[in-house]
Write a protein that holds these residues in place. Structure first.
Motif, PDB file in Angstrom:
ATOM      1  N   HIS A   1      14.325  -1.428  -1.019  1.00  0.00           N
ATOM      2  CA  HIS A   1      13.870  -0.950   0.292  1.00  0.00           C
ATOM      3  C   HIS A   1      14.386   0.458   0.567  1.00  0.00           C
ATOM      4  CE1 HIS A   1      12.790  -0.964   4.517  1.00  0.00           C
ATOM      5  NE2 HIS A   1      14.039  -0.673   4.832  1.00  0.00           N
ATOM      6  N   SER A   2      15.646   0.697   0.221  1.00  0.00           N
ATOM      7  CA  SER A   2      16.222   2.030   0.439  1.00  0.00           C
ATOM      8  C   SER A   2      15.481   3.081  -0.378  1.00  0.00           C
ATOM      9  CB  SER A   2      17.702   2.021   0.062  1.00  0.00           C
ATOM     10  OG  SER A   2      18.267   3.310   0.174  1.00  0.00           O
TER      11      SER A   2
ATOM     12  N   ILE B   1       8.654   7.088   0.379  1.00  0.00           N
ATOM     13  CA  ILE B   1       7.348   6.813   0.980  1.00  0.00           C
ATOM     14  C   ILE B   1       7.504   6.724   2.491  1.00  0.00           C
ATOM     15  CG2 ILE B   1       5.378   5.239   1.004  1.00  0.00           C
ATOM     16  CD1 ILE B   1       6.330   4.163  -1.698  1.00  0.00           C
ATOM     17  N   SER B   2       6.635   7.375   3.212  1.00  0.00           N
ATOM     18  CA  SER B   2       6.647   7.294   4.676  1.00  0.00           C
ATOM     19  C   SER B   2       5.947   6.019   5.130  1.00  0.00           C
ATOM     20  CB  SER B   2       5.931   8.506   5.274  1.00  0.00           C
ATOM     21  OG  SER B   2       6.553   9.706   4.887  1.00  0.00           O
ATOM     22  N   GLY B   3       6.388   5.500   6.265  1.00  0.00           N
ATOM     23  CA  GLY B   3       5.717   4.358   6.861  1.00  0.00           C
ATOM     24  C   GLY B   3       6.046   3.015   6.243  1.00  0.00           C
ATOM     25  N   VAL B   4       7.118   2.923   5.472  1.00  0.00           N
ATOM     26  CA  VAL B   4       7.505   1.620   4.910  1.00  0.00           C
ATOM     27  C   VAL B   4       8.065   0.759   6.043  1.00  0.00           C
ATOM     28  CG1 VAL B   4       9.060   0.430   3.316  1.00  0.00           C
ATOM     29  CG2 VAL B   4       8.003   2.592   2.649  1.00  0.00           C
ATOM     30  N   PRO B   5       7.573  -0.477   6.231  1.00  0.00           N
ATOM     31  CA  PRO B   5       8.064  -1.326   7.319  1.00  0.00           C
ATOM     32  C   PRO B   5       9.566  -1.582   7.199  1.00  0.00           C
ATOM     33  CG  PRO B   5       6.058  -2.238   6.352  1.00  0.00           C
ATOM     34  CD  PRO B   5       6.500  -1.124   5.455  1.00  0.00           C
TER      35      PRO B   5
ATOM     36  N   ASP C   1       0.836  -1.199   0.000  1.00  0.00           N
ATOM     37  CA  ASP C   1       0.000   0.000   0.000  1.00  0.00           C
ATOM     38  C   ASP C   1       0.870   1.248   0.000  1.00  0.00           C
ATOM     39  OD1 ASP C   1      -2.235  -1.606   0.102  1.00  0.00           O
ATOM     40  OD2 ASP C   1      -2.304  -1.595   2.302  1.00  0.00           O
ATOM     41  N   VAL C   2       0.430   2.257  -0.710  1.00  0.00           N
ATOM     42  CA  VAL C   2       1.172   3.517  -0.793  1.00  0.00           C
ATOM     43  C   VAL C   2       0.839   4.377   0.411  1.00  0.00           C
ATOM     44  CG1 VAL C   2       1.608   5.572  -2.164  1.00  0.00           C
ATOM     45  CG2 VAL C   2       1.141   3.406  -3.305  1.00  0.00           C
ATOM     46  N   GLY C   3       1.872   4.742   1.181  1.00  0.00           N
ATOM     47  CA  GLY C   3       1.671   5.632   2.311  1.00  0.00           C
ATOM     48  C   GLY C   3       1.884   7.069   1.876  1.00  0.00           C
ATOM     49  N   PRO C   4       1.955   7.985   2.828  1.00  0.00           N
ATOM     50  CA  PRO C   4       2.214   9.387   2.480  1.00  0.00           C
ATOM     51  C   PRO C   4       3.557   9.526   1.783  1.00  0.00           C
ATOM     52  CG  PRO C   4       1.476   9.169   4.758  1.00  0.00           C
ATOM     53  CD  PRO C   4       1.776   7.789   4.274  1.00  0.00           C
ATOM     54  N   LEU C   5       3.570  10.262   0.691  1.00  0.00           N
ATOM     55  CA  LEU C   5       4.816  10.452  -0.053  1.00  0.00           C
ATOM     56  C   LEU C   5       5.683  11.495   0.643  1.00  0.00           C
ATOM     57  CD1 LEU C   5       3.558  10.485  -3.760  1.00  0.00           C
ATOM     58  CD2 LEU C   5       4.336   8.550  -2.368  1.00  0.00           C
TER      59      LEU C   5
ATOM     60  N   ALA D   1       2.914   7.784 -13.679  1.00  0.00           N
ATOM     61  CA  ALA D   1       1.709   7.485 -14.455  1.00  0.00           C
ATOM     62  C   ALA D   1       1.386   5.994 -14.335  1.00  0.00           C
ATOM     63  CB  ALA D   1       1.927   7.857 -15.921  1.00  0.00           C
ATOM     64  N   GLY D   2       0.158   5.695 -14.057  1.00  0.00           N
ATOM     65  CA  GLY D   2      -0.251   4.308 -13.863  1.00  0.00           C
ATOM     66  C   GLY D   2      -0.336   3.924 -12.404  1.00  0.00           C
ATOM     67  N   GLY D   3       0.360   4.674 -11.545  1.00  0.00           N
ATOM     68  CA  GLY D   3       0.269   4.445 -10.109  1.00  0.00           C
ATOM     69  C   GLY D   3       1.064   3.285  -9.575  1.00  0.00           C
ATOM     70  N   GLY D   4       1.844   2.615 -10.404  1.00  0.00           N
ATOM     71  CA  GLY D   4       2.599   1.461  -9.917  1.00  0.00           C
ATOM     72  C   GLY D   4       3.967   1.796  -9.367  1.00  0.00           C
ATOM     73  N   SER D   5       4.430   3.020  -9.600  1.00  0.00           N
ATOM     74  CA  SER D   5       5.767   3.422  -9.167  1.00  0.00           C
ATOM     75  C   SER D   5       5.723   4.801  -8.531  1.00  0.00           C
ATOM     76  CB  SER D   5       6.741   3.436 -10.351  1.00  0.00           C
ATOM     77  OG  SER D   5       6.825   2.175 -10.967  1.00  0.00           O
ATOM     78  N   VAL D   6       6.751   5.067  -7.738  1.00  0.00           N
ATOM     79  CA  VAL D   6       6.950   6.386  -7.140  1.00  0.00           C
ATOM     80  C   VAL D   6       8.298   6.893  -7.624  1.00  0.00           C
ATOM     81  CG1 VAL D   6       7.189   7.688  -5.005  1.00  0.00           C
ATOM     82  CG2 VAL D   6       5.569   5.806  -5.127  1.00  0.00           C
TER      83      VAL D   6
END
Length: 203
Positions: free
Chosen positions: A147-148, A154-158, A55-59, A67-72
């Motif tokens: 992960h890095s 993205i904020s809140g990544v475990p 899930d995408v947290g706060p950026l 575009a497409g929402g699959g990447s940041v």
């Protein structure tokens, strides 16, 4: 007289061709990453992107959803982000190239000198250990790099996100192939030593 067909020589030819293909591909990946860093004349820094994963947290600041929402992505990546971006591409390419080169070296020696030449088991064992260790390590570097990048955008990544990534991409085939190569290397080593037994018993 027609020369006897040697399947190992044919396999060595195929391995040589594939090694060149992967070598050129790895070189292209390295050049592309160096160009993205802006280290080549006429090149500039390009956006750095990473798959969202869960899930995408706060950026974080300067990050945007592609575009497409699959990447940041970030349009002006930091040096750390650039290094991580290299880490999720180059290690796997270098691992594939290294494995192919070791396979080619083994096949060439076995086809030219025969499978029971003294150096053949060692070369097969080198291939086995490289695949056994290098496969998981290259995927670990990939997981840590992803992960890095995710945590930087993205904020809140475990904190255990890299473990889930590594587990999902773990190369079980590399363990099977590496162990198989080591077993066959041991069998070949026994075959190399067998001719020596009668000679010793006759002394």
């Amino acid at each position: 007289m027609r020369a006897e067909w040697n399947p190992l020589r044919s396999l060595a030819g195929v391995a040589r061709f594939v090694t060149w293909v992967f070598g050129l591909a790895a070189l292209a990946i390295v050049i592309a990453n160096v160009a993205a860093l802006g280290w080549l004349p006429g090149s500039g820094a390009n956006p750095t992107c990473v798959d969202v994963g869960g899930d995408v947290g706060p950026l974080r600041e300067d990050a945007r959803v592609a575009a497409g929402g699959g990447s940041v992505c970030v349009d002006n990546p930091t040096g750390t982000q650039r290094i991580a971006d290299i880490g999720d591409q180059v290690p796997q390419a270098l691992f594939a190239l290294g494995a192919l080169w070791l396979l080619l070296r083994f096949l060439r020696t076995a086809s030219d000198a025969g499978p029971y030449e003294a150096s053949v088991p060692g070369r097969l064992a080198a291939l086995g250990w490289f695949v056994l260790v290098g496969g998981p390590v290259s995927e670990l570097l990939f997981a840590l790099s992803v992960h890095s990048l995710r945590t930087s955008m993205i904020s809140g990544v475990p904190s255990t996100d890299w473990v889930a990534q590594w587990r999902a991409e773990f190369p079980w085939w590399a363990l099977a192939a590496g162990l198989a190569a080591l077993v066959f290397a041991h069998i070949l080593r026994i075959g190399v030593r067998m001719p020596e037994a009668p000679a010793r018993s006759g002394d």
